[in-house]
Design a protein around this motif. Structure first.
Motif, short mmCIF file in Angstrom:
data_model
loop_
_atom_site.label_atom_id
_atom_site.label_comp_id
_atom_site.label_asym_id
_atom_site.label_seq_id
_atom_site.Cartn_x
_atom_site.Cartn_y
_atom_site.Cartn_z
N PHE A 1 0.86 -1.17 0.00
CA PHE A 1 0.00 0.00 0.00
C PHE A 1 0.90 1.23 0.00
CE2 PHE A 1 -2.87 -3.09 2.07
CZ PHE A 1 -3.99 -2.94 1.25
N TYR A 2 0.43 2.32 -0.61
CA TYR A 2 1.26 3.52 -0.64
C TYR A 2 0.41 4.78 -0.56
CZ TYR A 2 0.07 3.21 -5.66
OH TYR A 2 -0.60 3.12 -6.86
N ARG A 3 1.05 5.85 -0.12
CA ARG A 3 0.40 7.16 -0.04
C ARG A 3 1.37 8.21 -0.57
NH1 ARG A 3 -3.68 10.10 2.30
NH2 ARG A 3 -3.18 12.11 3.26
N ASP A 4 0.92 8.98 -1.56
CA ASP A 4 1.75 10.02 -2.17
C ASP A 4 1.33 11.39 -1.63
OD1 ASP A 4 2.86 7.99 -3.73
OD2 ASP A 4 1.32 8.24 -5.28
N GLN A 5 2.33 12.16 -1.22
CA GLN A 5 2.04 13.48 -0.67
C GLN A 5 3.25 14.39 -0.90
OE1 GLN A 5 -0.07 15.50 0.57
NE2 GLN A 5 -1.92 14.26 0.93
N HIS A 6 3.10 15.65 -0.49
CA HIS A 6 4.20 16.60 -0.59
C HIS A 6 5.12 16.46 0.61
CE1 HIS A 6 2.67 18.78 -4.11
NE2 HIS A 6 1.47 18.51 -3.61
N HIS A 7 6.34 16.96 0.46
CA HIS A 7 7.32 16.89 1.55
C HIS A 7 6.78 17.52 2.82
CE1 HIS A 7 10.84 15.42 -0.77
NE2 HIS A 7 10.22 16.00 -1.79
N GLU A 8 6.04 18.62 2.69
CA GLU A 8 5.54 19.33 3.86
C GLU A 8 4.59 18.45 4.69
OE1 GLU A 8 6.77 22.15 0.73
OE2 GLU A 8 5.43 20.41 0.77
N TYR A 9 3.80 17.63 4.01
CA TYR A 9 2.88 16.75 4.73
C TYR A 9 3.63 15.77 5.62
CZ TYR A 9 -0.38 12.87 5.52
OH TYR A 9 -1.13 11.88 6.10
N PHE A 10 4.64 15.11 5.06
CA PHE A 10 5.38 14.11 5.83
C PHE A 10 6.22 14.78 6.92
CE2 PHE A 10 4.61 11.69 1.84
CZ PHE A 10 3.88 10.66 2.41
N HIS A 11 6.73 15.96 6.65
CA HIS A 11 7.47 16.69 7.69
C HIS A 11 6.54 17.01 8.86
CE1 HIS A 11 10.34 19.42 9.53
NE2 HIS A 11 9.38 20.34 9.60
N TYR A 12 5.33 17.44 8.55
CA TYR A 12 4.37 17.76 9.61
C TYR A 12 4.01 16.50 10.39
CZ TYR A 12 0.56 20.33 11.83
OH TYR A 12 -0.25 20.96 12.75
N ALA A 13 3.85 15.36 9.69
CA ALA A 13 3.55 14.11 10.37
C ALA A 13 4.64 13.72 11.36
CB ALA A 13 3.34 12.99 9.34
N ARG A 14 5.89 13.95 10.97
CA ARG A 14 7.01 13.61 11.85
C ARG A 14 7.09 14.54 13.06
NH1 ARG A 14 9.64 13.28 6.81
NH2 ARG A 14 10.08 11.14 6.14
N THR A 15 6.90 15.83 12.82
CA THR A 15 7.15 16.81 13.87
C THR A 15 5.93 17.10 14.75
OG1 THR A 15 6.68 18.62 12.33
CG2 THR A 15 8.98 17.91 12.54
#
Length: 330
Positions: A140-154
């Motif tokens: 399974f995969y999810r495509d998003q912008h860098h900002e989304y994954f950065h927000y998820a981490r922080t």
């Protein structure tokens, strides 16, 4: 001739996505004399009443008097999850064919409901006819912008959190605006068996093994089937851990699919479990729980700017498509 009183205490009950029952109070004298009911319906948009745009759809229903409550179905093409305004007159038909009528009642408002399970089954039957053959997949995969994954981490402590499903797709789908989840994909390229290397959603891809989410402890539900004025058709599925809040929401509202035998997304257990997806529709999978980023891997993909027209965010369903529409409001 004695004047008819305006109907009082109008009540709308037993509302579905395409019908309702209406009742009101009349004096005993009026009740004994009334031969017909006039019911006026208008759509409420932006806080105001809007009569139907099409001239061939009358706003007034003339019906012979029947015991109340009266069922209203089929006279208007009611749409799911739509606000309407209703008012009522009573009438006595005269020998010359004219009517003696009461004043209009006060206007009451109501909202139609979601698709029923029977209507969702009709939509499911149509989706099954369009699904095509099954192809194997592994992630399974999810495509998003860098900002989304950065927000998820922080901000989300390293996890993708469920968000409220938007109103894309069929207007009557019970999950729209009500169920939270994380959208995932699993479709693969026909020639490579791998996920496509481009996406309308962003240039960064999170992916995780299919077995993390698709296993005997998971429930799979059918939620929608639609298109956006294109040849592509989309099927929305809900994945929820058994007994979870998402599972409880879907149970009784959405058709439950057999994990090992359905037309869209299958899991066959064994020493090497097999996972397959439908080849001729694009699957949108809503997973109802948070997903930790450390469960999978990240990879850069390309070409997403060329595919913005494939994004389904708040997409409106094509009401004229004969493949994915059923015989109620869209």
């Amino acid at each position: 001739m004695e004047v008819l009183s305006a109907p009082l205490n109008i009540q709308i009950i037993e509302v579905t996505c395409d019908s309702f029952r209406v009742t009101w109070e009349m004096t005993p004298q009026d009740k004994a004399r009334v031969t017909h009911y006039f019911i006026d319906l208008s759509r409420k948009e932006g806080g105001e009443q809007k009569h139907f745009k099409h001239r061939d759809v009358p706003t007034k229903l003339v019906a012979k008097a029947v015991p109340l409550p009266m069922t209203v179905r089929g006279h208007w093409f009611l749409s799911p999850r739509t606000e309407y305004c209703v008012s009522v007159q009573t009438a006595i038909r005269q020998p010359d064919g004219d009517y003696q009528v009461s004043d209009w009642s006060q206007v009451v408002e109501f909202c139609t409901g979601d698709y029923s399970m029977d209507l969702l089954q009709q939509l499911l039957d149509k989706a099954q006819g369009a699904a095509g053959r099954m192809l194997p997949f592994f992630v399974f995969y999810r495509d998003q912008h860098h900002e989304y994954f950065h927000y998820a981490r922080t901000e989300w402590k390293g996890a993708m959190l469920p968000s409220l499903k938007d109103n894309s797709g069929s207007h009557g789908s019970p999950i729209n605006g009500k169920l939270c989840g994380v959208f995932l994909s699993c479709n693969t390229e026909f020639d490579t068996g791998l996920p496509p290397n481009d996406s309308p959603y962003g240039p960064l891809r999170f992916q995780l093994s299919a077995g993390h989410l698709l296993n005997p402890d998971t429930r799979l539900y059918f939620a929608d089937f639609y298109c956006m004025y294109t040849a592509y058709h989309y099927v929305v599925l809900v994945l929820a851990p058994a007994g979870s809040e998402g599972d409880r929401f879907c149970s009784g509202r959405l058709p439950l699919l057999d994990l090992a035998a359905n037309h869209f997304l299958t899991y066959v257990p064994g020493e090497e479990p097999k996972f397959c997806h439908a080849s001729d529709v694009i699957l949108e999978i809503l997973y109802t729980e948070p997903l930790a980023l450390d469960l999978g891997t990240m990879a850069q993909i390309s070409g997403h700017h060329q595919l913005t027209s494939l994004s389904t965010a708040n997409a409106k369903k094509d009401p004229s498509c004969k493949v994915c529409n059923i015989s109620v409001g869209r």
